[in-house]
Design a protein around this motif. Structure first.
Motif, PDB file in Angstrom:
ATOM      1  N   VAL A 297       0.794  -1.087  -0.230  1.00  0.00           N
ATOM      2  CA  VAL A 297       0.012   0.174   0.123  1.00  0.00           C
ATOM      3  C   VAL A 297       0.907   1.226  -0.039  1.00  0.00           C
ATOM      4  CG1 VAL A 297      -1.745  -1.373   1.263  1.00  0.00           C
ATOM      5  CG2 VAL A 297      -0.051   0.324   2.449  1.00  0.00           C
ATOM      6  N   ASP A 298       0.368   2.251  -0.483  1.00  0.00           N
ATOM      7  CA  ASP A 298       0.945   3.651  -0.640  1.00  0.00           C
ATOM      8  C   ASP A 298       2.362   3.455  -1.070  1.00  0.00           C
ATOM      9  OD1 ASP A 298      -1.206   4.741   0.697  1.00  0.00           O
ATOM     10  OD2 ASP A 298      -0.682   4.446   2.540  1.00  0.00           O
ATOM     11  N   LEU A 299       2.334   2.878  -2.169  1.00  0.00           N
ATOM     12  CA  LEU A 299       3.665   2.949  -2.960  1.00  0.00           C
ATOM     13  C   LEU A 299       4.121   3.931  -3.640  1.00  0.00           C
ATOM     14  CD1 LEU A 299       6.025   0.775  -3.647  1.00  0.00           C
ATOM     15  CD2 LEU A 299       4.671  -0.244  -5.410  1.00  0.00           C
ATOM     16  N   VAL A 300       4.911   4.565  -3.401  1.00  0.00           N
ATOM     17  CA  VAL A 300       5.159   5.712  -4.176  1.00  0.00           C
ATOM     18  C   VAL A 300       6.266   5.590  -5.377  1.00  0.00           C
ATOM     19  CG1 VAL A 300       6.571   8.042  -4.245  1.00  0.00           C
ATOM     20  CG2 VAL A 300       5.254   7.351  -2.074  1.00  0.00           C
ATOM     21  N   GLY A 301       5.767   5.600  -6.773  1.00  0.00           N
ATOM     22  CA  GLY A 301       6.284   5.127  -8.082  1.00  0.00           C
ATOM     23  C   GLY A 301       6.815   6.431  -8.685  1.00  0.00           C
ATOM     24  N   LYS A 302       6.767   6.252  -9.836  1.00  0.00           N
ATOM     25  CA  LYS A 302       7.356   7.224 -10.775  1.00  0.00           C
ATOM     26  C   LYS A 302       6.678   8.620 -10.924  1.00  0.00           C
ATOM     27  CE  LYS A 302       9.259   7.189 -15.473  1.00  0.00           C
ATOM     28  NZ  LYS A 302       9.692   6.630 -16.675  1.00  0.00           N
ATOM     29  N   HIS A 303       7.549   9.692 -10.785  1.00  0.00           N
ATOM     30  CA  HIS A 303       6.960  10.975 -10.666  1.00  0.00           C
ATOM     31  C   HIS A 303       5.882  11.126  -9.367  1.00  0.00           C
ATOM     32  CE1 HIS A 303       8.445  11.438 -14.552  1.00  0.00           C
ATOM     33  NE2 HIS A 303       7.602  10.826 -15.196  1.00  0.00           N
ATOM     34  N   GLY A 304       6.219  10.523  -8.485  1.00  0.00           N
ATOM     35  CA  GLY A 304       5.594  10.589  -7.092  1.00  0.00           C
ATOM     36  C   GLY A 304       4.216  10.100  -6.955  1.00  0.00           C
ATOM     37  N   ARG A 305       3.915   9.344  -8.198  1.00  0.00           N
ATOM     38  CA  ARG A 305       2.258   8.768  -8.067  1.00  0.00           C
ATOM     39  C   ARG A 305       2.473   7.506  -7.134  1.00  0.00           C
ATOM     40  NH1 ARG A 305       3.151   9.916 -13.817  1.00  0.00           N
ATOM     41  NH2 ARG A 305       3.867   7.689 -14.101  1.00  0.00           N
ATOM     42  N   VAL A 306       1.215   7.677  -6.282  1.00  0.00           N
ATOM     43  CA  VAL A 306       1.152   6.843  -5.186  1.00  0.00           C
ATOM     44  C   VAL A 306      -0.027   5.666  -5.620  1.00  0.00           C
ATOM     45  CG1 VAL A 306       0.396   6.317  -2.780  1.00  0.00           C
ATOM     46  CG2 VAL A 306       1.480   8.502  -3.339  1.00  0.00           C
ATOM     47  N   ARG A 307       0.309   4.404  -5.418  1.00  0.00           N
ATOM     48  CA  ARG A 307      -0.801   3.556  -5.666  1.00  0.00           C
ATOM     49  C   ARG A 307      -0.648   2.193  -4.699  1.00  0.00           C
ATOM     50  NH1 ARG A 307       3.992   1.785  -8.815  1.00  0.00           N
ATOM     51  NH2 ARG A 307       4.358  -0.263  -9.051  1.00  0.00           N
ATOM     52  N   THR A 308      -1.581   1.477  -4.745  1.00  0.00           N
ATOM     53  CA  THR A 308      -1.662  -0.142  -3.930  1.00  0.00           C
ATOM     54  C   THR A 308      -1.409  -1.207  -4.951  1.00  0.00           C
ATOM     55  OG1 THR A 308      -2.927   1.138  -2.313  1.00  0.00           O
ATOM     56  CG2 THR A 308      -3.157  -1.328  -2.478  1.00  0.00           C
ATOM     57  N   ALA A 309      -0.662  -2.007  -4.654  1.00  0.00           N
ATOM     58  CA  ALA A 309      -0.532  -3.256  -5.361  1.00  0.00           C
ATOM     59  C   ALA A 309      -0.988  -4.469  -4.574  1.00  0.00           C
ATOM     60  CB  ALA A 309       0.843  -3.242  -5.770  1.00  0.00           C
ATOM     61  N   PRO A 310      -1.876  -5.234  -5.107  1.00  0.00           N
ATOM     62  CA  PRO A 310      -2.414  -6.491  -4.701  1.00  0.00           C
ATOM     63  C   PRO A 310      -1.457  -7.635  -4.598  1.00  0.00           C
ATOM     64  CG  PRO A 310      -3.499  -6.221  -6.528  1.00  0.00           C
ATOM     65  CD  PRO A 310      -2.711  -4.740  -6.312  1.00  0.00           C
ATOM     66  N   MET A 311      -1.040  -8.151  -3.581  1.00  0.00           N
ATOM     67  CA  MET A 311       0.022  -9.199  -3.475  1.00  0.00           C
ATOM     68  C   MET A 311      -0.411 -10.687  -3.546  1.00  0.00           C
ATOM     69  SD  MET A 311       2.829  -9.765  -0.341  1.00  0.00           S
ATOM     70  CE  MET A 311       3.197  -7.984  -0.462  1.00  0.00           C
TER      71      MET A 311
END
Length: 307
Positions: free
Chosen positions: A176-190
């Motif tokens: 959760v709250d993964l900060v990716g490219k250009h500061g975009r935040v997402r949640t990745a189900p595992m």
């Protein structure tokens, strides 16, 4: 000061280069631009040149083509030079008409979709099985490969992964709250098998907080608080060779995740959400898509972690 940018003195060059790098937010882009600008400066100094002009930049592009670089490599390098010209003009170091001329220098034509490597389920399983899980390093590396293949993270995101990111949402484990490219935040189900791999790695260590992946020496001891993203890139090479898929890079695992999700019946919009692509926000706005964490697309990836 001459209207042409003064690049003869290293101090002046470094100052101008920093103006370019300070305008870039992405650490990856910053690193690539730094390399490209140093490369250009080294070439510029090799022989007398008229200055930072359209003709000089055109000659630079020709030299890149002569080296046999791919279109994407040339495009990145030319983008850095255009940014250099724009910053030089904005700071009064280059006449606006010269900067405009440089901006008109044609870059390489894109030859189509970026060619990468996509693994089949069998190949991905072989790669996942490659680490020696009787060792601490092997357990760590298998967990890293699982996160790359199962969750589609970038190598920088893997290196930055913390235990705080690992949380339950909608009755399942997620990043959760993964900060990716250009500061975009997402949640990745595992997927379950990814969590099993992470738990197997952490069970044999005293790690329970901070960064999930740490440096491990030859004696199997943890030697630092955080794994560098360069290490994530380097560790894949021997496993890829052992699995019969030499040349695989972390981003190829990300591509493979997307491909296997799609092959397993995952919806395109959900895969975009999983990977955090730049078009996700636009897709959500136009289609009103809501991320489905219960029926996640990467649950269909048929890999397994032996325990």
């Amino acid at each position: 000061m001459n209207d042409l940018i003064v690049v003869e003195k290293i101090a002046q060059w470094q100052k101008l280069k920093m103006l370019v790098l300070d305008c870039v937010s992405s650490p990856i882009t910053k690193r690539v631009y730094n390399m490209a600008l140093d490369e250009f400066y080294g070439w510029f100094q090799q022989e007398p040149r008229p200055g930072f002009t359209k003709a000089t930049v055109s000659a630079w592009r020709v030299s890149l083509e002569a080296r046999g670089l791919g279109s994407s490599s040339i495009i990145i390098r030319m983008s850095a030079i255009r940014k250099l010209a724009a910053e030089a003009a904005d700071n009064g170091l280059l006449a606006p008409e010269l900067a405009a001329g440089i901006s008109r220098v044609k870059s390489a034509k894109s030859t189509g979709i970026r060619v990468g490597n996509w693994l089949s389920v069998r190949q991905a399983q072989s790669l996942l099985n490659a680490p020696d899980v009787t060792t601490a390093r092997g357990m760590r590396d298998r967990a890293i490969l699982a996160v790359l293949l199962g969750c589609g993270l970038r190598r920088s995101e893997v290196a930055a992964l913390t235990f705080q990111h690992l949380q339950q949402r909608d009755g399942r484990w997620c990043i959760v709250d993964l900060v990716g490219k250009h500061g975009r935040v997402r949640t990745a189900p595992m997927p379950t098998w990814v969590k099993v791999a992470i738990d197997a790695w952490t069970a044999g260590t005293a790690i329970g907080a901070g960064h999930v992946f740490r440096p491990v020496n030859r004696a199997g001891c943890i030697t630092g608080e955080r794994l560098g993203e360069k290490v994530v890139w380097q560790l894949i090479k021997p496993y890829a060779e052992a699995a019969g898929v030499p040349g695989i890079a972390p981003h190829d695992c990300r591509r493979t995740c997307a491909k296997l999700c799609r092959a397993a019946g995952g919806e395109l919009e959900q895969i975009q959400l999983l990977l955090g692509h730049a078009s996700v926000q636009t897709t959500e706005r136009y289609l009103g898509t809501k991320q489905d964490l219960v029926h996640a697309p990467n649950d269909g990836i048929k890999l397994r972690v032996a325990i």
